[in-house]
Structure formats: structure tokens, C-alpha cells
Design an enzyme around this catalytic site. Structure first.
Site, PDB file in Angstrom:
ATOM      1  N   HIS A  55       0.797  -1.233   0.000  1.00 38.60           N
ATOM      2  CA  HIS A  55       0.000   0.000   0.000  1.00 38.60           C
ATOM      3  C   HIS A  55       0.824   1.276   0.000  1.00 38.60           C
ATOM      4  CE1 HIS A  55      -3.958  -1.881   0.851  1.00 38.60           C
ATOM      5  NE2 HIS A  55      -3.194  -2.805   1.410  1.00 38.60           N
ATOM      6  N   LYS A 101      -7.934  14.066   4.705  1.00 38.27           N
ATOM      7  CA  LYS A 101      -7.063  12.891   4.653  1.00 38.27           C
ATOM      8  C   LYS A 101      -6.021  13.083   5.745  1.00 38.27           C
ATOM      9  CE  LYS A 101      -6.208  14.018   0.293  1.00 38.27           C
ATOM     10  NZ  LYS A 101      -6.230  12.825  -0.523  1.00 38.27           N
ATOM     11  N   ARG A 102      -5.219  12.023   6.008  1.00 40.68           N
ATOM     12  CA  ARG A 102      -4.136  12.200   6.973  1.00 40.68           C
ATOM     13  C   ARG A 102      -3.261  13.385   6.578  1.00 40.68           C
ATOM     14  NH1 ARG A 102      -3.607   8.154  10.993  1.00 40.68           N
ATOM     15  NH2 ARG A 102      -1.824   9.380  11.644  1.00 40.68           N
ATOM     16  N   LYS A 154       1.107  14.538   0.807  1.00 40.42           N
ATOM     17  CA  LYS A 154      -0.271  14.827   0.375  1.00 40.42           C
ATOM     18  C   LYS A 154      -0.461  16.324   0.102  1.00 40.42           C
ATOM     19  CE  LYS A 154      -2.150  10.886   2.991  1.00 40.42           C
ATOM     20  NZ  LYS A 154      -2.849  10.047   2.015  1.00 40.42           N
ATOM     21  N   THR A 161      -8.460   6.799  -1.801  1.00 39.04           N
ATOM     22  CA  THR A 161      -9.820   6.250  -1.903  1.00 39.04           C
ATOM     23  C   THR A 161     -10.839   7.339  -1.583  1.00 39.04           C
ATOM     24  OG1 THR A 161      -9.465   5.409   0.342  1.00 39.04           O
ATOM     25  CG2 THR A 161      -9.342   3.819  -1.451  1.00 39.04           C
ATOM     26  N   LYS A 202     -14.702   8.480  -3.212  1.00 38.65           N
ATOM     27  CA  LYS A 202     -15.922   8.825  -2.465  1.00 38.65           C
ATOM     28  C   LYS A 202     -16.458  10.168  -2.937  1.00 38.65           C
ATOM     29  CE  LYS A 202     -13.847   6.298   1.272  1.00 38.65           C
ATOM     30  NZ  LYS A 202     -12.937   6.399   2.424  1.00 38.65           N
TER      31      LYS A 202
HETATM   32  C1  26V Z   1       2.140   1.922   8.103  1.00 38.51           C
HETATM   33  C2  26V Z   1       2.522   1.868   9.411  1.00 38.51           C
HETATM   34  C3  26V Z   1       3.967   1.879   9.710  1.00 38.51           C
HETATM   35  C4  26V Z   1       4.254   1.398  11.100  1.00 38.51           C
HETATM   36  C5  26V Z   1       3.313   1.976  12.132  1.00 38.51           C
HETATM   37  C6  26V Z   1       1.878   1.688  11.848  1.00 38.51           C
HETATM   38  C7  26V Z   1       1.550   1.816  10.416  1.00 38.51           C
HETATM   39  C8  26V Z   1       0.223   1.829  10.067  1.00 38.51           C
HETATM   40  C9  26V Z   1      -0.139   1.898   8.767  1.00 38.51           C
HETATM   41  C10 26V Z   1       0.796   1.942   7.789  1.00 38.51           C
HETATM   42  C11 26V Z   1       0.302   1.907   6.406  1.00 38.51           C
HETATM   43  C12 26V Z   1       0.637   3.009   5.537  1.00 38.51           C
HETATM   44  C13 26V Z   1       0.196   2.688   4.159  1.00 38.51           C
HETATM   45  C14 26V Z   1      -1.151   3.248   3.810  1.00 38.51           C
HETATM   46  O1  26V Z   1      -1.982   3.596   4.615  1.00 38.51           O
HETATM   47  N1  26V Z   1      -1.362   3.301   2.533  1.00 38.51           N
HETATM   48  C15 26V Z   1      -2.558   3.835   1.953  1.00 38.51           C
HETATM   49  O2  26V Z   1      -3.340   2.746   1.517  1.00 38.51           O
HETATM   50  C16 26V Z   1      -4.535   3.146   0.888  1.00 38.51           C
HETATM   51  C17 26V Z   1      -5.315   1.901   0.557  1.00 38.51           C
HETATM   52  O3  26V Z   1      -4.645   1.138  -0.368  1.00 38.51           O
HETATM   53  C18 26V Z   1      -4.214   3.968  -0.345  1.00 38.51           C
HETATM   54  O4  26V Z   1      -5.403   4.413  -0.925  1.00 38.51           O
HETATM   55  C19 26V Z   1      -3.347   5.176   0.008  1.00 38.51           C
HETATM   56  O5  26V Z   1      -2.944   5.840  -1.155  1.00 38.51           O
HETATM   57  C20 26V Z   1      -2.135   4.695   0.777  1.00 38.51           C
HETATM   58  O6  26V Z   1      -1.397   5.813   1.262  1.00 38.51           O
END
Ligand code: 26V
Length: 830
Positions: A372, A565-566, A571, A673, A677
Site C-alpha cells: 500500500h 485525509k491524513r 499529500k 480512496t 468517495k
Molecule cells: C504503516 C505503518 C507503519 C508502522 C506503524 C503503523 C503503520 C500503520 C499503517 C501503515 C500503512 C501506511 C500505508 C497506507 O496507509 N497506505 C494507503 O493505503 C490506501 C489503501 O490502499 C491507499 O489508498 C493510500 O494511497 C495509501 O497511502
């Protein structure tokens, strides 16, 4: 621990469905409130929500049981979605929609002088996720139930979900989200399926009666995993799938030494350690360097879930794993649960006594991995020393996986030591680390990205070595969102309008939504007019909320320009703010001929340790303060920071947006995403050529999208010779914006607080090249403003966006996963 019933009974196994009439619902509601909850009128409103939820849950349970029975049959192939995050939001409204019980429940509530919406609004969000990745998992669960696919979600029941964001003096403050405090009617505890998860200890080797060598993981600290099941109802079908969330709990075994030494209370208190594992969601979506508790969470989920799958397998198939591959597939949501690869090997070898080759064959034929993110800092690596102390047996297995894998690499590229070092699961050097993405790729038969560009960039860049080795493993699966929550539930007026023109099929097959393009000319006209009215009414709903939360009045005739968004540098909320400052300067200078009034809304959470992201929130609030209180500005421009953005907020925001901001640096947003929406709800997008924006353009046409900015390859070419001053010197508007920002106009009494933001923009190594896109962003925004002047044209473009959004349903996404990876049969529940 609760054992299975030993008593012989003649209880019916065929549970009857309950009626959904308003009479039945009001009777059940009253009964729950009075007799089960022991409450009456004047009680805390939570109990009204709880009583109605129990009433609805009863109506879900019969079909839940039937679905379980159907999935238990010997030849049913099932998929398991393993995810550290499920951002479910509220459940009640969703079940009401799926059970077609909204109107009867509304009537039932009215009998007690209650408004259904008020009752629904009491429910806290199940905020068990950070953002896109967690919400995607939730949309997937919804679509699988609606498509009647046997998919089980496995996750963690965090006691505290995503923190609540309070804004104090313009700054983010994190408040705990104790969402379970009052109880959760949407979960069913199943202590009878408790599992034990091991940590620590060491490995022992022994020989069995056939002289085969085996490993035993001993002297471990054990933790119990207790499952809580959450029902996932399909849309107007009888399928009720399951999301199984694990809670950690101490074993009943005390530390006897401590116990006998008289430290009874210390021995009991030590149990807290175990309970901590599922206490809190990590509120970080990019970097979290080597936190032991996070690794514990990951292994806890992997181990409990895999053991649970084996437990279920064995109740039907005993110790025969011949058909295991034919009937089971695991989808790993990012690298977070990829320790599953090693855990599967451990269980098969140490517990089921399979040899390495057979275990490896099963593992690599049942595991699939979704990536992701392309951001290197979000790629998980774990220090080897952490593994040594916490998961020694798993480290041994990972070493062995790696040794065998490196032989394959050596065979393909003999002597290419650089490539070997890049591909190794273990990062060598003074600080050894386990690279989870490499483990995931090596251990899986399928690897996918989440939008076309993202998947392409994975193959060309990040995973290029692996792509060369196994090109067939890699595919794209473009994300989606569920049209049930994001249209039917969030935008009931638009739903009604669309259905009155083309029927209701679009709700379960969103490709049908394009039929609104084929209406007769006369019908198109009335449709467009009604469509605009719906938008106005949704804008009013948001304006009311904004006034309540921010004390700022949004005029619903203004353009609602929204970025939620975050908060993250890539971003580029900062680019948005630079434009807002630019507009403010234009107003102050009186350049307001043919002006389009705008209300700009920015919302999102910053990771608690991400200082610059928190500064961006503060900057937004400070700019808002100046603009909103300037009488020269008036309705021409408003800016707010929307506090505590989340799933439920988005249900109000998306239907009210005119303009959706999707302005990430090209090549950095894997998919997005929120963009989908907004599009579904008739917003136009201003965006870069990034993530799923590209596919949105493909569907809606460039003429219905405000495209700007560098392409991904241009961004890449710029790195290394990016000169921010070059853009400043060339562009009077940018110069004026930066001068105003640097003049402390927005921080008159807080000197220097935005220095690090300013520095980041002037940094030659700014990876997000914000200045480089400023001109084309402002030009595109001018085009937006001009188009807004022609309300009829805007209306047509808006309808086109909704009409062309069919591709972005997670129903389509799930069909793609199923066709290429899972290969499940849909199972009708009768
Ligand atoms: C990474 C980490 C790193 C360690 C600490 C906890 C933690 C929690 C979540 C993440 C995931 C980051 C990746 C993410 O959220 N990607 C997003 O995924 C969406 C669904 O596929 C996508 O639409 C977004 O573009 C993408 O940033």
C-alpha cells in the site's frame, strides 16, 4: 476457558428469522431497553442506541448462523483477510440499510418520540485504523458479504482506537478513544475459541520415533487470544460474514515463584503485560521504528488467526493437509501481518510435523500480499535483536527461508553481490534488520499494488529485483469504496434520485450508474436540476456541522473546496494553503472581478510524533483566523480546519463537496480512496497525475477533471537538481505568497512558529517539490473558479463524475481479487 457443551440437547439448529416490521422492532426495542438493560425513559441515550442495536443484531444472527454453516461445509474454499486495521465506522446505520429496515425502524423510534438519526448518532465509530489502508479493509468486508464470498476478516480488537483529535489554540491534541467503555452491542465474544500465543523462550531440538529432527519452542511467556466476532451483513441478501477480532488476555498461570514468595499482588499485576498487547492502535501511518509492542501485536494477530484456521480445518479434515491449499487463501494487508509466512511454517513443521518442503509448498501457495505504499520510511523492518528475544523460533525459520532463497538468487544472478544484498530478507551490517516486504514477496504466490501507476512503479522501482525473478507474481488491483456506505447510506437523497430514474441495480452493480448518461434530453435536464438541489441540501447539512464545530458560517452558494485525509507532507496540504493565501492576497488587492466565492475545508489527523504535520494544522488554523475575521474578505473566502476527521465525518463531507483536492506529489500516493468517495457524490477533482486519480481521469475524461502538476517521472528527474528559488524568482504570485507567510502575518504574536514549514518548502532536497507545482496548481484553480461561474456546465461535469464512477466500487475490486487470486465460489445463503 469455556469448553464446548457436553450436555445432550434438542435445541433447534435452524434459527428462525425475525420480522422487520415497525411493530416487531418497537416491541423488541422496548423489551431490550426495559428487561435486558433495565432502563426506562430519561436514561442515558446510549441505552436507546444499544437497545435498537440488539434488536437489529437479533435480525442478523439467524443468517449469521446459516452463513457459518454454509462455510463449514467440507469443500468450501475460503479467504482470510489479515489486517492490523479495520476502520469500520458505525455499524447500526449500515445494518439498517442492508436489512432494508431503515424506514420501519424510523417508525418504531417515532413511537417513542425518538428520531432514528439521533439514535444512530450515539454510536461511537469503530476507529480501528489510521486511514486509507484500514478503511479499505472495511469496504472490502462489505463488498465480500454483498457478493456472497466466503471471506473472513482477522484483526485486533483494540481497546483504544484511533485517537480523538481536539484542537486547542489551533493545535492538535490527542485524546484517548475508549470506544468500548459503554459496551459494544455489535460484537459477540467467543471464549470457546481462545488460542494461546507464545513469546520469548528458546528452541529445543528433539528426535521423534522415526528419528526425524523437530524443533520445540519452550519456556515461553504465553498470552491468550480471545476472539470477538463482528457480523458483516450483505446488502439485502442473507449472507452475514464475520470479522474476528482478537483481544489479548493473561493465562491463568501465575508466576509461582513470585506467588509463593508472597508477592501475590505483583504476580497478578504482571498479567497486565499480556493485556497491553491489544490495548491501543498505533496512530502512525508511515514510520514506527522498531517498537516491541507493535511487533507483539503483529505476531499476536498472525499466530492467533492461523491457529484458528487450523483449528477449523482439523474439525473437518483432521490431520490431512492434502487439500489445504485448495481450500484456503490468506490476503495480507500490507507487511503488517507478514510474520504469518514464518508462523505458518512453524505451525506446519513444529505442530503438524510436516517436512520443510511440504510446509513451504503450502505456505507459498496460500499467502498473498498487498502493498500500500511506495514511501521507503513506511516499509517495515524489524531489528534482528528484537526477534531474537521475542520470537526466537520465528527468526530461525526466517533465516532458513532466506538461506534457501539466496540460493535461488545466486543461481539466477551468480556473483551479483549487490543484488543479493538488496534482495536478502535480512539487511546485513552493524544493525541487522528483517525486511518484512522481502519476506512477504518470497513467501507469497501473489503480490499486488493498489492502483495502476502504483503497481507499475512497484515493478519498475521498489520491487524491481523481485519482479525480474518472478514477473508473474505481480499484478495490479485498483482500490475501490463500497457504494452502500458511500452513496446509499451517506447520500440518501441522491440515492433516491438516481433510483427513481434508473432503478436500484446500481447499488449492487455500480457499472449501471452510467445509465444516467443515457436518459433522454428532457430527463437529463430535470435530473441535473434535482441533482443540484440534492447537493445544496447536503451542503447545508455540512455547513451546519461546520458552524457547530468551528463557529464559521459557510454560505452554501459558495464553492465547497475540500481536502480531508491524513496530514502528510506528500499529500501537500501546504500546497492547498499556499493557494488559499494567494486568494487572500487577490482579495486584499481588489483583484476580484468574476470572483467565485469559496469555502475551503481541510481536515485530518497528524501522527502524534510528526511535528511538521502538526505545524501544518496550526498553520491552517492561524490562516483561517486571519481570513475569517477580515471584513474585506467576507463570503469571498472562508477557511476552516475540520476537527477530528474520520469515517462518520466523511459521510457528511463527501456528499457536500463541490471540489475534491487530490494533490499529492506524483508517484507518492499509492491510490487514494477519498478521491473515489468524492467523485461518486458528484464532486469535481483537482488533482495530480497520481494513484487512482489517473484511473478517474480515464473514466470521466480529462475535460471533467482539473489536472495539474508534474508527472511521476518528471518528479523523479527533478530530484537532485530541484531549485526552489528558481520558481520563486519566476513567479510573482508565489513570491508574494511566501513573503506574506514569512512576514509573520499569520503568526504575529507567535514569532518563528512556522519557520520549519517555511524551511521545508525552501529545501533543495524537498522530496515533495511543492514550489514546482505551484504555478500549474494555481492555474488549475483559476480554471475551477471560471468553470464555477458557469453553473450549468459545472452541474453537467458533476453529474458526469457520478455517472462515470462505476469502476470504483469495491465490488469490482473484490471480483478482481477473486478472479486472479482467491478463486472462491460465491455461496448463496438460503
Ligand atoms: C504503516 C505503518 C507503519 C508502522 C506503524 C503503523 C503503520 C500503520 C499503517 C501503515 C500503512 C501506511 C500505508 C497506507 O496507509 N497506505 C494507503 O493505503 C490506501 C489503501 O490502499 C491507499 O489508498 C493510500 O494511497 C495509501 O497511502
Amino acid at each position: 476457558m469455556i469448553e464446548k457443551a457436553q450436555l445432550e440437547t434438542c435445541l433447534p439448529t435452524n434459527i428462525k428469522s425475525l420480522p422487520n416490521t415497525s411493530k416487531a422492532i418497537s416491541e423488541s426495542f422496548e423489551k431490550y431497553l426495559t428487561y435486558h438493560l433495565g432502563r426506562t425513559q430519561g436514561c442515558h441515550s446510549f441505552y436507546f442506541y444499544e437497545a435498537l442495536s440488539f434488536t437489529l443484531r437479533d435480525r442478523v444472527v439467524a443468517n449469521w448462523y446459516k452463513t457459518w454453516e454454509a462455510y463449514r461445509q467440507p469443500n468450501v474454499r475460503r479467504a482470510y483477510y489479515l489486517s492490523l486495521e479495520f476502520l469500520m465506522g458505525r455499524a447500526l446505520g449500515n445494518h439498517l440499510l442492508n436489512l432494508d429496515a431503515t424506514e420501519s425502524s424510523r417508525e418504531a423510534m417515532e413511537k417513542f418520540c425518538l428520531q432514528l438519526e439521533d439514535v444512530e448518532s450515539i454510536e461511537p465509530d469503530a476507529g480501528l485504523g489510521n486511514g486509507g489502508l484500514g478503511r479499505l479493509a472495511a469496504c472490502f468486508m462489505d463488498s465480500c458479504a454483498t457478493l456472497q464470498l466466503p471471506v473472513l476478516g482477522y484483526g485486533i480488537r483494540y481497546e483504544y482506537g484511533m485517537f480523538k483529535q481536539a484542537i486547542v489554540d489551533g493545535r492538535q491534541e490527542e485524546r484517548p478513544d475508549h470506544w468500548l467503555r459503554d459496551g459494544n452491542p455489535w460484537e459477540l465474544e467467543r471464549p470457546e475459541y481462545t488460542q494461546t500465543v507464545k513469546f520469548g523462550g528458546h528452541t529445543e531440538f528433539y528426535r521423534d520415533e522415526h528419528n526425524n529432527l523437530h524443533a520445540r519452542w519452550v519456556e515461553t511467556n504465553d498470552v491468550l487470544a480471545i476472539p470477538f466476532d463482528v457480523p458483516i451483513s450483505g446488502y439485502k441478501n442473507k449472507t452475514v460474514n464475520t470479522l474476528r477480532l482478537w483481544k489479548s488476555s493473561a493465562t491463568d498461570e501465575f508466576d509461582l515463584e513470585e506467588f509463593n514468595a508472597g508477592s501475590y499482588t505483583d504476580a497478578v499485576a504482571a498479567k497486565n503485560n499480556a493485556e497491553n498487547i491489544t490495548m491501543v492502535l498505533y496512530p502512525n501511518d508511515s514510520s514506527e521504528n522498531g517498537k516491541e509492542l507493535r511487533l507483539k501485536q503483529q505476531y499476536f494477530l498472525a499466530s492467533a488467526s492461523l491457529q484458528d484456521v487450523f483449528r477449523q480445518w482439523e474439525t473437518i479434515h483432521g490431520n490431512n493437509y492434502e487439500n489445504f491449499v485448495a481450500q484456503n487463501v490468506f490476503q495480507m494487508n500490507d507487511t503488517h501481518p507478514t510474520i504469518s509466512v514464518a508462523e505458518m511454517m512453524r505451525i506446519l513443521m513444529d505442530k503438524k510435523c510436516l517436512n520443510w518442503d511440504d510446509a513451504w509448498s503450502i505456505t507459498t501457495k496460500t499467502m498473498a500480499y498487498t502493498n500500500h505504499t511506495l514511501l521507503p520510511e513506511a516499509l517495515e523492518k524489524w531489528p534482528v535483536h528484537l526477534f531474537e528475544s521475542l520470537l526466537p523460533r520465528l527468526l530461525e525459520i526466517i533465516y532458513e527461508i532466506n538461506a534457501r532463497f539466496m540460493r535461488v538468487v545466486q543461481q539466477k544472478w551468480p556473483g551479483n553481490t549487490e543484488r543479493h544484498a538488496r534482495m536478502s530478507i535480512i539487511e546485513e551490517g552493524p544493525y541487522k534488520q528483517v525486511r518484512m516486504a522481502n519476506l512477504a514477496i518470497v513467501g507469497s504466490f501473489s503480490v499486488n499494488g493498489v492502483a495502476a501507476l502504483h503497481s507499475q512503479l512497484l515493478c519498475e522501482g521498489l520491487f524491481h529485483d523481485f519482479y525480474e525473478l518472478w514477473p508473474d507474481k505481480f499484478t495490479n488491483k485498483t482500490n475501490g469504496v463500497t457504494p452502500r456506505r458511500w452513496i446509499a447510506h451517506a447520500n440518501p437523497e441522491m440515492t433516491e434520485l438516481i433510483s427513481s430514474h434508473i432503478g436500484e441495480d446500481w447499488i449492487t452493480d455500480l457499472s449501471h450508474i452510467s445509465e444516467i448518461k443515457k436518459l433522454s434530453a428532457a430527463k437529463q435536464k430535470t435530473f441535473a436540476k434535482a441533482f443540484k438541489q440534492v447537493k445544496q441540501s447536503n451542503k447545508q447539512r455540512l455547513a451546519d456541522l461546520v458552524e457547530q464545530l468551528c463557529g464559521v458560517k459557510f454560505n452554501t452558494d459558495s464553492l465547497f473546496d475540500i481536502q480531508v485525509k491524513r496530514i502528510h507532507e506528500y499529500k501537500r496540504q501546504l500546497l492547498n494553503l499556499l493557494h488559499v493565501i494567494h486568494l487572500y492576497i487577490q482579495i486584499k488587492q481588489g483583484n476580484t472581478e468574476n470572483w467565485s466565492n469559496r469555502c475551503v475545508l481541510i481536515g485530518g489527523k497528524a501522527a502524534p510524533g510528526y511535528i511538521l504535520a502538526k505545524d501544518i494544522i496550526k498553520l491552517t488554523n492561524n490562516i483561517a483566523e486571519v481570513i475569517n475575521s477580515d471584513p474585506d474578505v467576507g463570503d469571498k473566502l472562508k477557511l476552516v480546519f475540520f476537527p477530528n476527521y474520520g469515517v462518520t465525518a466523511m459521510e457528511v463531507i463527501a456528499p457536500a463537496a463541490d471540489l475534491s483536492e487530490q494533490i499529492s506529489t506524483a508517484g507518492k500516493e499509492a491510490s487514494g480512496t477519498g478521491n473515489m468517495k468524492f467523485m461518486m457524490n458528484g464532486a469535481l477533482t483537482i488533482g495530480t497525475y497520481d494513484g487512482a486519480n489517473i484511473e478517474i481521469i480515464n473514466e470521466v475524461g480529462e475535460e471533467n477533471f482539473f489536472l495539474f502538476g508534474l508527472k511521476a517521472n518528471e518528479v523523479q528527474d527533478l530530484q537532485g537538481n530541484y531549485d526552489p528559488m528558481h520558481y520563486i524568482n519566476q513567479d510573482q504570485d508565489l513570491k508574494a505568497v511566501m513573503e506574506l507567510l514569512q512576514s509573520a502575518h499569520f503568526n504575529a504574536n507567535e514569532p518563528g512558529i512556522f519557520d520549519s514549514i517555511i524551511q521545508s518548502l525552501y529545501n533543495r532536497n524537498d522530496p515533495w517539490v511543492t514550489f514546482a507545482d505551484f504555478r500549474s496548481y494555481v492555474d488549475a484553480q483559476n480554471e475551477v473558479a471560471k468553470t464555477w461561474q458557469d453553473q450549468e456546465k459545472w452541474g453537467r461535469m458533476s453529474v458526469m463524475n457520478t455517472a462515470c464512477s462505476g469502476f470504483f466500487s469495491t465490488d469490482r475490486t473484490m471480483q478482481d481479487y477473486n478472479r486472479d487470486i482467491w478463486k472462491l465460489d460465491a455461496l448463496e445463503i438460503k
